[in-house]
Design a protein around this motif. Structure first.
Motif, PDB file in Angstrom:
ATOM      1  N   GLU A 193       0.661  -1.141   0.041  1.00  0.00           N
ATOM      2  CA  GLU A 193      -0.011  -0.016   0.042  1.00  0.00           C
ATOM      3  C   GLU A 193       0.572   1.257  -0.001  1.00  0.00           C
ATOM      4  O   GLU A 193       0.209   2.162  -0.407  1.00  0.00           O
ATOM      5  CB  GLU A 193      -0.761   0.055   1.312  1.00  0.00           C
ATOM      6  N   VAL A 194       2.035   1.084   0.337  1.00  0.00           N
ATOM      7  CA  VAL A 194       2.976   2.272   0.323  1.00  0.00           C
ATOM      8  C   VAL A 194       3.501   2.890  -0.722  1.00  0.00           C
ATOM      9  O   VAL A 194       3.868   1.909  -1.508  1.00  0.00           O
ATOM     10  CB  VAL A 194       4.033   2.120   1.574  1.00  0.00           C
ATOM     11  N   ARG A 195       3.483   4.110  -1.072  1.00  0.00           N
ATOM     12  CA  ARG A 195       3.761   4.685  -2.243  1.00  0.00           C
ATOM     13  C   ARG A 195       4.929   5.892  -2.019  1.00  0.00           C
ATOM     14  O   ARG A 195       5.317   6.609  -3.062  1.00  0.00           O
ATOM     15  CB  ARG A 195       2.834   5.395  -3.084  1.00  0.00           C
ATOM     16  N   GLU A 196       5.533   5.951  -0.886  1.00  0.00           N
ATOM     17  CA  GLU A 196       6.491   6.709  -0.554  1.00  0.00           C
ATOM     18  C   GLU A 196       7.806   6.204   0.067  1.00  0.00           C
ATOM     19  O   GLU A 196       7.673   5.244   0.955  1.00  0.00           O
ATOM     20  CB  GLU A 196       5.962   8.173   0.378  1.00  0.00           C
ATOM     21  N   PRO A 197       8.986   6.646  -0.174  1.00  0.00           N
ATOM     22  CA  PRO A 197      10.113   6.075   0.251  1.00  0.00           C
ATOM     23  C   PRO A 197      10.359   6.455   1.766  1.00  0.00           C
ATOM     24  O   PRO A 197       9.929   7.701   2.146  1.00  0.00           O
ATOM     25  CB  PRO A 197      11.331   6.657  -0.408  1.00  0.00           C
ATOM     26  N   ALA A 198      10.529   5.393   2.744  1.00  0.00           N
ATOM     27  CA  ALA A 198      10.800   5.673   4.084  1.00  0.00           C
ATOM     28  C   ALA A 198      12.349   6.236   4.129  1.00  0.00           C
ATOM     29  O   ALA A 198      13.137   5.955   3.425  1.00  0.00           O
ATOM     30  CB  ALA A 198      10.517   4.577   4.857  1.00  0.00           C
ATOM     31  N   ALA A 199      12.857   6.603   5.508  1.00  0.00           N
ATOM     32  CA  ALA A 199      14.274   6.710   5.789  1.00  0.00           C
ATOM     33  C   ALA A 199      15.021   5.559   5.714  1.00  0.00           C
ATOM     34  O   ALA A 199      14.401   4.735   6.174  1.00  0.00           O
ATOM     35  CB  ALA A 199      14.232   7.503   7.178  1.00  0.00           C
ATOM     36  N   LEU A 200      16.213   5.901   5.093  1.00  0.00           N
ATOM     37  CA  LEU A 200      16.960   4.711   5.121  1.00  0.00           C
ATOM     38  C   LEU A 200      17.383   4.168   6.479  1.00  0.00           C
ATOM     39  O   LEU A 200      17.800   5.080   7.426  1.00  0.00           O
ATOM     40  CB  LEU A 200      18.328   5.199   4.524  1.00  0.00           C
TER      41      LEU A 200
END
Length: 333
Positions: A193-200
C-alpha cells in the motif's frame, strides 16, 4: 525525472551531435536548452519541460535520478544462477561452514542472510516503504537518504562493492525506473500500500558504509594531467601493441611514492594516473581490465592497508578520464 527509451530500461537516445561528438554532460549545450541528452544528467522537475517531453513522446518510460532525488534504492535480483562460494556471498563477511545455504539462489536469499546476521528483517519485507516489483521478478526497495551523505551506486561495479550477491545499490551516479513504467519485458509494479520512500534504516546505512558506498574523504577531484606529462606517457607507449610501456610510464609517479611511507602526494599521483589511464582506454590504447589491474596492484603495493581508498581514487579518476580520450596526435583530450 528523465525519459527512458520506449519499451526499454535505458535512457532516451542522445541527439545526433552528442552521439557523434562525445563530451561531458557538464559541457553539453543540450541540457540548458531543455533537451534530454545524457540520461539522468537531464533529470528535471520543471513541469513545462516534463509536459513537453512526454506530451510529444507518451511512450517514454520514466527514470528517476537517485542522487538528485536523495534516494537510495536496494536493487534485488532474482536471476536463477549458480551462487558463488560462500566467502563471496556477502562482501567482507565470512559465512561459517555450519550455516546451511542449501536453497540459496537469488538476491532475496543473500539479503535475508545479511539481515538475519544483523538481527533485522530483510528490506525485501519492509512494508513501511515503497517497493516495486520488476518484470524479471526482482524488487526495488526505495529509501530516502536523510543525513546528507552522498551514497554511491554499486550497480555494474565489482562484486566487492555490491551490498550482497545479486543485491546492488542505486544512489548517486545512477537512476531507477519509476513504478508504472512498462518495458518489453513487463511493467514495474508497486507492492503493498505504501507509495513513498521511508528513511534509510540506520543498520542498512552502516552496511552501505561498510561495503564502500561512500566516497573516501579527501579524495582529490579528478583533474587533467599536464600536456607535457601526457605526451611523455604517449611517447613511452608508442603504438597500441606496447601496452606494457604505456603502463610503466603511467605508473612511475605512483611507484615513486613507495619511497615514503606516508604523504609524498600518493593520492594525487594515483588520481592522475587513473585519469590518464581513462583517456587511454577511451582512445582504445589500453583495455580497461589491464589498466585497472595495473593501477590496483601498484597502489596496493605502495600503500598496503589502504586498498579501499585506492580503489575509490582509481574509480573516480578513470570515470573522469574516460570522458577525455587521449590520442597520440590530433585527438581531443
Amino acid at each position: 525525472m528523465h525519459p527512458l527509451a520506449p519499451g526499454r530500461k535505458t535512457p532516451a537516445a542522445n541527439c545526433a551531435e552528442c552521439r557523434t561528438s562525445p563530451h561531458a554532460p557538464a559541457d553539453c549545450p543540450c541540457l540548458p536548452a531543455g533537451k534530454w541528452c545524457h540520461g539522468f544528467h537531464a533529470a528535471t522537475l520543471d513541469q513545462s519541460r516534463i509536459e513537453r517531453w512526454w506530451g510529444a513522446h507518451p511512450d517514454f518510460g520514466v527514470g528517476v535520478a537517485c542522487g538528485a532525488a536523495n534516494l537510495v534504492v536496494i536493487d534485488i535480483d532474482a536471476h536463477l544462477t549458480q551462487p558463488p562460494s560462500r566467502d563471496r556471498l556477502l562482501p567482507g563477511i565470512r559465512i561459517a561452514e555450519h550455516v546451511d545455504l542449501r536453497g540459496l539462489a537469488t538476491g532475496f536469499h543473500t539479503l535475508a542472510v545479511l539481515a538475519a546476521l544483523r538481527g533485522r528483517p530483510s528490506p525485501a519485507d519492509d512494508a513501511s516503504t515503497l517497493r516495486v516489483r520488476t518484470p524479471s521478478g526482482g524488487l526495488h526497495v526505495w529509501y530516502r537518504a536523510t543525513d546528507n551523505r552522498r551514497w554511491q551506486s554499486s550497480a555494474g561495479s565489482s562484486a566487492g562493492r555490491a551490498l550482497a550477491w545479486q543485491v546492488d545499490v542505486r544512489a548517486h551516479g545512477g537512476y531507477i525506473i519509476a513504478p508504472g513504467t512498462t518495458t518489453k519485458d513487463g511493467a514495474y509494479t508497486p507492492v503493498g500500500e505504501v507509495r513513498e520512500p521511508a528513511a534509510l534504516p540506520v543498520w542498512l546505512a552502516q552496511e552501505l558504509e561498510r561495503t564502500g558506498h561512500l566516497p573516501a574523504p579527501n579524495i582529490p577531484a579528478p583533474r587533467p594531467v599536464p600536456p607535457r606529462a601526457q605526451q611523455a606517457v604517449l611517447a613511452a607507449g608508442g603504438g597500441k601493441s606496447r601496452e606494457g610501456s604505456l603502463l610503466a610510464a603511467l605508473l612511475a609517479p605512483v611507484e615513486a611514492c613507495g619511497e615514503a611511507s606516508e604523504g609524498a602526494g600518493f593520492s594525487d599521483a594515483l588520481n592522475r594516473a587513473a585519469y590518464t589511464a581513462g583517456g587511454l582506454i577511451a582512445a582504445g590504447r589500453l583495455t580497461r581490465q589491464e589498466a585497472e589491474e595495473a593501477l590496483k596492484s601498484t597502489a596496493f603495493a605502495v600503500r598496503p592497508g589502504q586498498e579501499r581508498r585506492a580503489e575509490q581514487i582509481i574509480r573516480s579518476g578513470l570515470a573522469a578520464g574516460l570522458k577525455r580520450p587521449l590520442y597520440a596526435t590530433g585527438g581531443r583530450l
